[in-house]
Structures are given as C-alpha cells and as structure tokens.
Scaffold this motif. Structure first.
Motif, PDB file in Angstrom:
ATOM      1  N   ASP A  18      -4.529   2.509  -0.424  1.00  0.00           N
ATOM      2  CA  ASP A  18      -4.455   3.848   0.156  1.00  0.00           C
ATOM      3  C   ASP A  18      -5.856   4.450   0.290  1.00  0.00           C
ATOM      4  N   ASP A  19      -6.652   4.354  -0.775  1.00  0.00           N
ATOM      5  CA  ASP A  19      -8.010   4.897  -0.751  1.00  0.00           C
ATOM      6  C   ASP A  19      -8.893   4.168   0.262  1.00  0.00           C
ATOM      7  N   PHE A  20      -8.755   2.855   0.307  1.00  0.00           N
ATOM      8  CA  PHE A  20      -9.604   2.071   1.203  1.00  0.00           C
ATOM      9  C   PHE A  20      -9.336   2.412   2.664  1.00  0.00           C
ATOM     10  N   ILE A  21      -8.056   2.611   2.998  1.00  0.00           N
ATOM     11  CA  ILE A  21      -7.711   2.966   4.377  1.00  0.00           C
ATOM     12  C   ILE A  21      -8.281   4.339   4.735  1.00  0.00           C
ATOM     13  N   LYS A  22      -8.231   5.270   3.774  1.00  0.00           N
ATOM     14  CA  LYS A  22      -8.817   6.598   4.009  1.00  0.00           C
ATOM     15  C   LYS A  22     -10.301   6.483   4.344  1.00  0.00           C
ATOM     16  N   ILE A  23     -11.003   5.657   3.575  1.00  0.00           N
ATOM     17  CA  ILE A  23     -12.445   5.500   3.777  1.00  0.00           C
ATOM     18  C   ILE A  23     -12.733   4.754   5.079  1.00  0.00           C
ATOM     19  N   PHE A  24     -12.004   3.670   5.296  1.00  0.00           N
ATOM     20  CA  PHE A  24     -12.244   2.821   6.470  1.00  0.00           C
ATOM     21  C   PHE A  24     -11.975   3.574   7.772  1.00  0.00           C
ATOM     22  N   ARG A  25     -10.923   4.385   7.777  1.00  0.00           N
ATOM     23  CA  ARG A  25     -10.542   5.106   8.990  1.00  0.00           C
ATOM     24  C   ARG A  25     -11.057   6.543   9.015  1.00  0.00           C
ATOM     25  N   SER A  46       3.497   6.750   4.457  1.00  0.00           N
ATOM     26  CA  SER A  46       4.362   7.055   3.314  1.00  0.00           C
ATOM     27  C   SER A  46       5.349   5.930   3.022  1.00  0.00           C
ATOM     28  N   LYS A  47       5.890   5.308   4.081  1.00  0.00           N
ATOM     29  CA  LYS A  47       6.858   4.230   3.861  1.00  0.00           C
ATOM     30  C   LYS A  47       6.199   3.002   3.237  1.00  0.00           C
ATOM     31  N   ALA A  48       4.991   2.683   3.685  1.00  0.00           N
ATOM     32  CA  ALA A  48       4.276   1.533   3.127  1.00  0.00           C
ATOM     33  C   ALA A  48       3.883   1.792   1.679  1.00  0.00           C
ATOM     34  N   LYS A  49       3.458   3.003   1.409  1.00  0.00           N
ATOM     35  CA  LYS A  49       3.068   3.369   0.047  1.00  0.00           C
ATOM     36  C   LYS A  49       4.269   3.310  -0.891  1.00  0.00           C
ATOM     37  N   LEU A  50       5.396   3.852  -0.431  1.00  0.00           N
ATOM     38  CA  LEU A  50       6.617   3.827  -1.225  1.00  0.00           C
ATOM     39  C   LEU A  50       7.100   2.407  -1.443  1.00  0.00           C
ATOM     40  N   ALA A  51       6.981   1.571  -0.417  1.00  0.00           N
ATOM     41  CA  ALA A  51       7.408   0.174  -0.537  1.00  0.00           C
ATOM     42  C   ALA A  51       6.573  -0.562  -1.576  1.00  0.00           C
ATOM     43  N   GLY A  52       5.270  -0.322  -1.575  1.00  0.00           N
ATOM     44  CA  GLY A  52       4.398  -0.954  -2.554  1.00  0.00           C
ATOM     45  C   GLY A  52       4.716  -0.521  -3.965  1.00  0.00           C
ATOM     46  N   GLN A  53       4.906   0.785  -4.156  1.00  0.00           N
ATOM     47  CA  GLN A  53       5.256   1.307  -5.474  1.00  0.00           C
ATOM     48  C   GLN A  53       6.593   0.744  -5.943  1.00  0.00           C
ATOM     49  N   THR A  54       7.557   0.681  -5.017  1.00  0.00           N
ATOM     50  CA  THR A  54       8.889   0.182  -5.369  1.00  0.00           C
ATOM     51  C   THR A  54       8.844  -1.283  -5.785  1.00  0.00           C
ATOM     52  N   MET A  55       8.095  -2.088  -5.055  1.00  0.00           N
ATOM     53  CA  MET A  55       8.009  -3.510  -5.365  1.00  0.00           C
ATOM     54  C   MET A  55       7.425  -3.729  -6.766  1.00  0.00           C
ATOM     55  N   ILE A  56       6.334  -3.056  -7.078  1.00  0.00           N
ATOM     56  CA  ILE A  56       5.711  -3.191  -8.398  1.00  0.00           C
ATOM     57  C   ILE A  56       6.658  -2.698  -9.493  1.00  0.00           C
ATOM     58  N   ALA A  57       7.320  -1.563  -9.249  1.00  0.00           N
ATOM     59  CA  ALA A  57       8.213  -0.978 -10.253  1.00  0.00           C
ATOM     60  C   ALA A  57       9.421  -1.873 -10.518  1.00  0.00           C
ATOM     61  N   VAL A  58       9.995  -2.456  -9.461  1.00  0.00           N
ATOM     62  CA  VAL A  58      11.173  -3.316  -9.632  1.00  0.00           C
ATOM     63  C   VAL A  58      10.806  -4.583 -10.402  1.00  0.00           C
ATOM     64  N   VAL A  59       9.674  -5.189 -10.063  1.00  0.00           N
ATOM     65  CA  VAL A  59       9.227  -6.379 -10.796  1.00  0.00           C
ATOM     66  C   VAL A  59       9.030  -6.041 -12.272  1.00  0.00           C
ATOM     67  N   PHE A  60       8.393  -4.914 -12.532  1.00  0.00           N
ATOM     68  CA  PHE A  60       8.194  -4.476 -13.919  1.00  0.00           C
ATOM     69  C   PHE A  60       9.530  -4.297 -14.630  1.00  0.00           C
ATOM     70  N   ALA A  61      10.474  -3.598 -13.988  1.00  0.00           N
ATOM     71  CA  ALA A  61      11.762  -3.306 -14.616  1.00  0.00           C
ATOM     72  C   ALA A  61      12.545  -4.582 -14.919  1.00  0.00           C
ATOM     73  N   VAL A  62      12.552  -5.505 -13.965  1.00  0.00           N
ATOM     74  CA  VAL A  62      13.284  -6.762 -14.165  1.00  0.00           C
ATOM     75  C   VAL A  62      12.677  -7.556 -15.315  1.00  0.00           C
ATOM     76  N   LEU A  63      11.359  -7.683 -15.329  1.00  0.00           N
ATOM     77  CA  LEU A  63      10.694  -8.445 -16.388  1.00  0.00           C
ATOM     78  C   LEU A  63      10.827  -7.756 -17.743  1.00  0.00           C
ATOM     79  N   ALA A  64      10.858  -6.430 -17.750  1.00  0.00           N
ATOM     80  CA  ALA A  64      10.958  -5.696 -19.014  1.00  0.00           C
ATOM     81  C   ALA A  64      12.300  -5.906 -19.706  1.00  0.00           C
TER      82      ALA A  64
END
Length: 353
Positions: free
Chosen positions: A97-104, A112-130
């Motif tokens: 997110d920060d890099f895109i702000k700087i680059f552009r 927002s959808k891409a950001k939410l998708a990234g957060q969701t993917m990391i959170a689901v992997v964490f929850a399953v492994l936990a």
C-alpha cells in the motif's frame, strides 16, 4: 526472564540505530509521505517525510526474538512464530500500500478490495494454523472458545466460526491502529503501552500456567513465556522507533507499521485468551474507530451533517485549535488509563478466583 529482557533490549537498540539509517536511505530515494488533500491544512508541511518506517521495527522485532532464542538456546514456539507471521504478513500488505502511494505519487495506495483481500488471506492462514499444533497436553495456540480473561466456557464455536471471529478481530484491530496513525507518535506510543501490558500478562500467565501450577486459577495458554518474549521485543522496538517518530516526526511508520501492529495486537489477544480484554487494553484504537463509524453514520442519517469537525477523532481536536503535541499526549493519557484498567481487571479476576 533473561530472554524477555534480552529480546526487548536488542529490538530497542536496533530501532534506535536502524531508524536513523532508514531515514537517510528513504529520504535519498525519495520515499516520502503523500498527504490527503482533505486532511488538516497543518499536515501539508509533512509532505515528503520518509515513510514505511514500520519495516524497521518489524525487522527489529523479529531479530530481537531470534536473538533471545539463540542467547538462551531454546527453540521457538508455535504461538510466537504464528504471531510474528501475522505481524510480518500484515506489514507486507501495508508495504504494498505504501509503495504504491510513493510510486504513483498519491495519498491512496492499494484499492480497498485488494487491501482487504490481502488482509483476509493473511488472517485466514493465521487462524487455520493457530488451530493446529497441539502440545503434549493437547493445548493449541488458539482456542475454539471466545475469551475475555480466559476462555468463556459456554461460548465454544465450530472451527469455521472461530476462523471468522479471528478474522474480524484482526481486521478490526489492524484498521483501528491504522486510523490512529494520524499524528506524530500517537499510534507508536499507544501501541507500545499495549504491548508492554501484554508482556506483563504473559509473564503472569507463565508463572500461573496450568502446565507448571495446576489449579482452579491457572491459565490454559500454550506458550506464555515465548509470547512474553515477542511482546517485549515489540515493546522495545517501538520504544526505539518513538525516538524518531515523536513530534516533529523524522519518519512515519506508514501502513507498513500500522497494519502490522494491529495484526500483532490481535494475534497476542488470540494466543493469550484475552480476545475481549484487548478491546479495553487497546481502548484508544476502539474510540478512534468508533468516531469514524459515528461520523459516517451520522452523515448519512442527517443527509450531510457532521458529528465531528473531522474524523478520526484526533483530527477533530486539531480542527478545534489544539496543538498536535497536546492531542497526542492527552490521547496517550487515555490509552494509559485503558491499559491500567485492563491490567487491573486481569489481576482482579485472578485474585477473586
């Protein structure tokens, strides 16, 4: 106890020294902060301040934890590794997110959808492994119960609902810290207090663990001592980073830092069985998030009227004429009270049984 102190000390030294180097490197490459056009006009002077400083305390925390493990020659635990995974994973989403702000050269990064998708993917992997990796006693890093200070016995959830619950907790806390990161040092200092509290909580849970001290008041937490090392490393890293992030900030943590801190905070809550208590320990983040929800809801209900001059809440007080430093210190006081009350409730529950 030595590993807890060692991890915190190493992380603090790394951010104290490493952040200065990062400021020079980021400024040289032109990785400066873009400012919202609709934000307070006083923030225009911050344009160009190096950002993505969260990478410094993410690396410092991980190195501090590894150093503590090597110093004491003890293996890492599943709980600690999973919290660090969530911490770094959410930081990676923020980094994009920060890099895109700087680059552009704009104040908005990932969609927002891409950001939410990234957060969701990391959170689901964490929850399953936990929910995996049982120890000798069958204790897993995460519990199927919703917890306050311990698991609430009548609030057991099926695995799919546990994953959804953890996902909501991570999304709420990561975005809460993100919203609070609007003034120099505000989110850094507030987060440092919460992780300091979690260091104490984990030490107490280790001393009263059901593994070593079985009884009616013991805590069923899988790896409390190792979680204390992680919390101490986070506290130390933020302490060193605050030296450079306090007003006037020489560097911003960016979404890299705020999303990672929210992830680590929710991860600690899940692992220590304090999922509802974290809403009090991180009370400032809840208040700031609530102010945005109220502002949006009131705006829609009244067809254009505003409840606050600007949201999140700290910008409202800026618009009233408060100096930025005054807002930050007073919000720190509020956060400190939340931490003291949360720790008091935590200890009182053990005393009263």
């Amino acid at each position: 106890m030595i590993s807890i102190l060692f991890g915190g000390a190493v992380s603090m030294v790394l951010t104290l020294l490493g952040t200065r180097w990062a400021i020079t490197l980021l400024a040289k490459r032109g990785y400066g902060q873009e400012i919202r056009d609709d934000g307070p006009t006083s923030h225009k002077t911050k344009r160009g301040t190096p950002t993505m400083g969260g990478t410094v305390f993410i690396l410092a925390t991980i190195i501090g934890y590894i150093a503590a493990k090597l110093f004491t020659m003890t293996p890492p635990s599943a709980s600690a590794v999973l919290v660090l995974f969530l911490f770094a994973g959410m930081g990676a989403v923020g980094f994009l997110d920060d890099f895109i702000k700087i680059f552009r050269q704009r104040s908005l990064g990932l969609r927002s959808k891409a950001k939410l998708a990234g957060q969701t993917m990391i959170a689901v992997v964490f929850a399953v492994l936990a929910l995996q990796f049982p120890d000798d006693r069958g204790q897993r890093p995460a519990s199927p119960f919703i917890s306050f200070i311990r698991d609430i016995g009548w609030l057991e959830l099926p695995a799919i609902l546990v994953i959804i619950w953890i996902l909501l907790l991570i999304a709420g806390m990561s975005n809460g810290v993100n919203l609070a990161d609007g003034l120099d040092g505000l989110a850094t200092g507030a987060s440092m207090m919460v992780f300091g509290a979690y260091t104490l909580i984990c030490i107490w849970q280790f001393n009263q663990s059901c593994t070593t001290n079985p009884g009616t008041r013991c805590y069923e937490v899988r790896d409390p001592h190792d979680l204390a090392v992680v919390a101490a490393s986070l506290t130390g890293a933020l302490f060193g980073f605050l030296w450079w992030n306090a007003s006037p900030a020489k560097i911003f943590m960016g979404d890299t830092g705020s999303l990672s801190l929210g992830g680590a905070l929710s991860g600690m809550a899940v692992m220590t069985r304090t999922e509802l208590l974290v809403l009090l320990l991180g009370g400032l983040f809840v208040i700031v998030t609530a102010s945005v929800i109220l502002q949006v809801g009131y705006f829609k209900l009244t067809h254009g009227k505003r409840l606050f001059r600007m949201a999140p809440l700290h910008h409202h007080f800026e618009m009233l004429g408060w100096e930025q430093v005054n807002v930050v210190i007073r919000f720190w006081i509020i956060q400190g009270l939340c931490v003291v009350i949360g720790l008091g409730i935590f200890y009182a529950e053990w005393v009263t049984g």
